[in-house]
Design an enzyme around this catalytic site. Structure first.
Site, PDB file in Angstrom:
ATOM      1  N   GLU A  58      45.853  25.306  43.843  1.00  0.00           N
ATOM      2  CA  GLU A  58      46.367  26.580  44.326  1.00  0.00           C
ATOM      3  C   GLU A  58      46.954  26.346  45.717  1.00  0.00           C
ATOM      4  O   GLU A  58      46.201  26.060  46.656  1.00  0.00           O
ATOM      5  CB  GLU A  58      45.243  27.605  44.424  1.00  0.00           C
ATOM      6  CG  GLU A  58      44.664  28.030  43.094  1.00  0.00           C
ATOM      7  CD  GLU A  58      43.601  29.112  43.270  1.00  0.00           C
ATOM      8  OE1 GLU A  58      43.694  30.142  42.600  1.00  0.00           O
ATOM      9  OE2 GLU A  58      42.686  28.944  44.093  1.00  0.00           O
ATOM     10  N   ASP A 115      40.818  24.236  43.938  1.00  0.00           N
ATOM     11  CA  ASP A 115      40.747  25.648  44.285  1.00  0.00           C
ATOM     12  C   ASP A 115      41.184  25.833  45.742  1.00  0.00           C
ATOM     13  O   ASP A 115      40.800  25.034  46.606  1.00  0.00           O
ATOM     14  CB  ASP A 115      39.290  26.104  44.101  1.00  0.00           C
ATOM     15  CG  ASP A 115      39.117  27.586  44.285  1.00  0.00           C
ATOM     16  OD1 ASP A 115      39.650  28.338  43.456  1.00  0.00           O
ATOM     17  OD2 ASP A 115      38.446  27.986  45.258  1.00  0.00           O
TER      18      ASP A 115
END
Ligand code: CA
Length: 668
Positions: A380, A351
């Site tokens: 990400e 993340d």
């Protein structure tokens, strides 16, 4: 927690703010004030000599361990003083093996005793994770665990990733699954919806995905585990104990071994069905600041700070961790290795990965490959706010060429296909908005350098960022933002559901035939929606749960996805692994119309049995005529229908591609 998304490019405009913040002083501090401890015995070891507690807390004035009988609401049965050793470590030992007991640490810092903490390495915890537990980890192994192994994977591009939340997947009354919202839901075989369609693992096998990507499954903060009968929902991006499973997904949060055993049983059942398990990991921030386990263990160390001493906040959640500091970097590496080793996890999704530094991500990937060469890492490639970490050190999408074993999500293809994520009404290529063609092509070539792709015309990235298609994850939707179904409803005003389903098929056909690794959001194959809620991180089940009766209602949609996945898995041409192969074997055709992309995969690309595959995508809401080379073609997809083995034959020449659809042809 809420995660707003900032594209890296947007942030580069704000980089001047970095000057206000001092990252190097944080680093210096870590060397001066915080000695590094390299032992592998931190916090708890149980062996024949007894139970050993070891806490790294260089600035503590004193430290103690409290032993408990119960996980909550009880006084300590024993308090152990810890004595200070080298490298900032405090130790205490008892001669008994304290299996079945719970413990916390407490440190005195700046003259004050801080709140109790289970530490940062707790592998088992009681309800709500406040107390760590002493259990025999070997006793939690399911039968046959030693021989358990995930699916073999030559390359990440061979994976088909299915992103799911435990509760979304099984909690609805229509699922036919017994252990609703639990790890064990993914161990149940033979489950059916009330209409008789397969659900659960059987559904995943029918669909043909290779890996489930489970949303955060470590112990997170927001759901009260002592109230299992009260419906509670959270995505879980609020980490509390990184090395223990979340209690609300177990059948008994008070039993520390149950969550460990049940998560392993889930992994085993998926592996037995040849499905890998990817964990979503959120080392970039913690749910709490001063009250986090990091802060209560070694205050002032694990985070980045602004010059005024406040927490910097690239996560948008109140703080950001400092992966460039040695003990934080080691923590991330050791934690992921632990999950790979103890739970046989097959991949990790990071993340807000750009909060971490490039060196850390490279070390993580290398360490995991040592545990299992088939493990892959992606993340990400952006942050949710600015960071003191210099841009050139961030694990950004645009820096992925410096991370050969790491892949990043392509926001390029995502937004170009369906329209911008932050503007619900915005349309994209698949919904008839011109100007996205070149950005879709960037996705098709897996963001590698290609002689026919002009990156200057890209909407997001302006340069080929991937060294190879193995570094890109292609997708049109995920748990964040509107589901594809909702996005299409909001952007295609006045459309019929049939038209929107055609757009979804076209969108996913582009994703699943592109170079790179395809990724889909659970339930999209059933045309599931979330009632227009874009940030459903704590919305009730009525928004988030998959309604399994949709499988019957939208059976054509499900069958389309199944055939599309089958096509990809049967044809290596869609799964090239080098930029050189893509440049050589993927050839775009000149097209005169807006919203039309035509290309071929040629010369038995990547060892494919088919000599040539022709793909034409028509994003217009009207048919278009295109030129297809003369000769006999096998029709794989046409007019919203697809079959991997072929739907019939067709001659080349001037060919009509119906509105909002993909044409796929093949010849041997
Ligand atoms: Ca929890």
């Amino acid at each position: 927690m809420f995660k707003s998304k900032f594209n890296n490019l947007k942030l580069t405009g704000a980089v001047s703010a970095v000057a206000l913040i001092c990252v190097s002083c944080g680093e210096n501090k870590s060397h001066d004030r915080f000695p590094v401890y390299e032992g592998d015995d931190l916090e708890l070891v149980v062996n024949d000599e007894g139970t050993h507690f070891t806490l790294w807390s260089p600035e503590a004035d004193a430290a103690e361990v409290r032993i408990y009988d119960k996980d909550l609401d009880s006084a300590p049965i024993q308090t152990l003083e810890m004595s200070k050793g080298d490298n900032g470590v405090w130790r205490s030992t008892v001669s008994d093996q304290l299996y079945g007991k719970f413990y916390t640490f407490r440190i005195k810092h700046g003259g004050k005793w801080l709140a109790e903490t289970p530490g940062i390495y707790a592998k088992a915890v009681g309800a709500n994770g406040h107390r760590a537990a002493i259990i025999d980890m070997d006793a939690t192994d399911p039968e046959g665990w030693d021989a358990d192994k995930g699916p073999a994977l030559a390359n990440i591009t061979d994976a088909v990733i299915y992103e799911m939340h435990h509760r979304d997947f099984s909690v609805d009354s229509t699922s036919g699954i017994e252990h609703k919202g639990k790890f064990l839901a993914l161990t149940e075989e033979g489950t059916k919806s009330m209409l008789g369609d397969p659900t659960g693992i059987d559904h995943l096998k029918e669909l043909g995905i290779t890996h489930v990507h489970i949303l955060p499954s470590y112990d997170y903060n927001s759901v009260d585990e002592t109230k299992p009968d009260v419906p509670q929902y959270n995505w879980g991006y609020d980490p509390y104990n990184y090395n223990a499973p979340e209690g609300s997904y177990s059948t008994n949060a008070h039993d520390p071994a149950a969550r460990v055993r049940e998560m392993k049983e889930m992994v085993k059942a998926l592996h037995d069905n040849d499905i890998g398990v990817i964990m979503d990991v959120v080392y970039n921030h913690t749910a709490n600041n001063d009250d986090s386990n990091f802060s209560l263990t070694a205050p002032g160390y694990f985070y980045r700070y602004r010059e005024d001493g406040t927490y910097s906040d690239a996560s948008g959640c109140g703080n950001e961790t400092a992966s460039e500091k040695p003990m934080m970097r080691d923590y991330i590496i050791n934690s992921t290795k632990y999950w790979a080793d103890e739970y046989h996890i097959d991949g990790f999704r990071f993340d807000l990965m750009a909060i971490h530094d490039i060196e850390t991500m490279n070390q993580v990937a290398a360490a995991l490959k040592e545990v299992n060469p088939d493990i892959f890492v992606y993340g990400e490639g952006w942050t949710a706010g600015d960071s003191p970490l210099p841009v050139d050190q961030r694990a950004l999408k645009d820096n992925v060429s410096k991370m050969p074993q790491v892949a990043v999500f392509s926001d390029d293809i995502r937004d170009a296909i369906k329209g911008h994520y932050s503007n619900a009404e915005d349309r994209g290529f698949a919904t008839g908005k011109p100007g996205n063609e070149e950005t879709v092509k960037i996705g098709i070539v897996g963001a590698t350098a290609h002689p026919q792709v002009d990156y200057a015309k890209g909407n997001n990235s302006k340069a080929a960022y991937a060294n190879a298609p193995t570094q890109v994850i292609n997708y049109v939707s995920c748990h964040d933002d509107l589901t594809l179904t909702d996005k299409l409803a909001k952007s295609m005003q006045g459309s019929t559901e049939a038209q929107r389903q055609r757009a979804a098929r076209l969108a996913q056909t582009i994703v699943f035939t592109s170079q790179g690794t395809p990724f889909m959001f659970a339930g999209e194959e059933l045309f599931r929606d979330k009632k227009g809620v874009h940030n459903s991180y704590k919305s009730p089940d009525s928004i988030n749960a998959i309604d399994w009766t949709l499988k019957r209602k939208n059976a054509d949609q499900f069958n389309y996805y199944t055939e599309l996945i089958k096509l990809r898995k049967e044809h290596p041409a869609f799964r090239m692994t080098t930029a050189e192969d893509v440049a050589k074997h993927l050839v775009f055709d000149e097209t005169e119309q807006d919203n039309v992309i035509s290309y071929s995969l040629i010369d038995n690309a990547n060892g494919d049995a088919w000599k040539e595959i022709k793909l034409v995508f028509n994003g217009n809401e009207k048919p278009v005529a295109v030129d297809v080379p003369a000769g006999d073609w096998k029709v794989i997809a046409i007019d919203g229908k697809i079959k991997a083995e072929g739907l019939g034959k067709m001659k080349g020449g001037k060919v009509t591609v119906p509105a909002t659809s993909a044409l796929i042809l093949a010849r041997e």
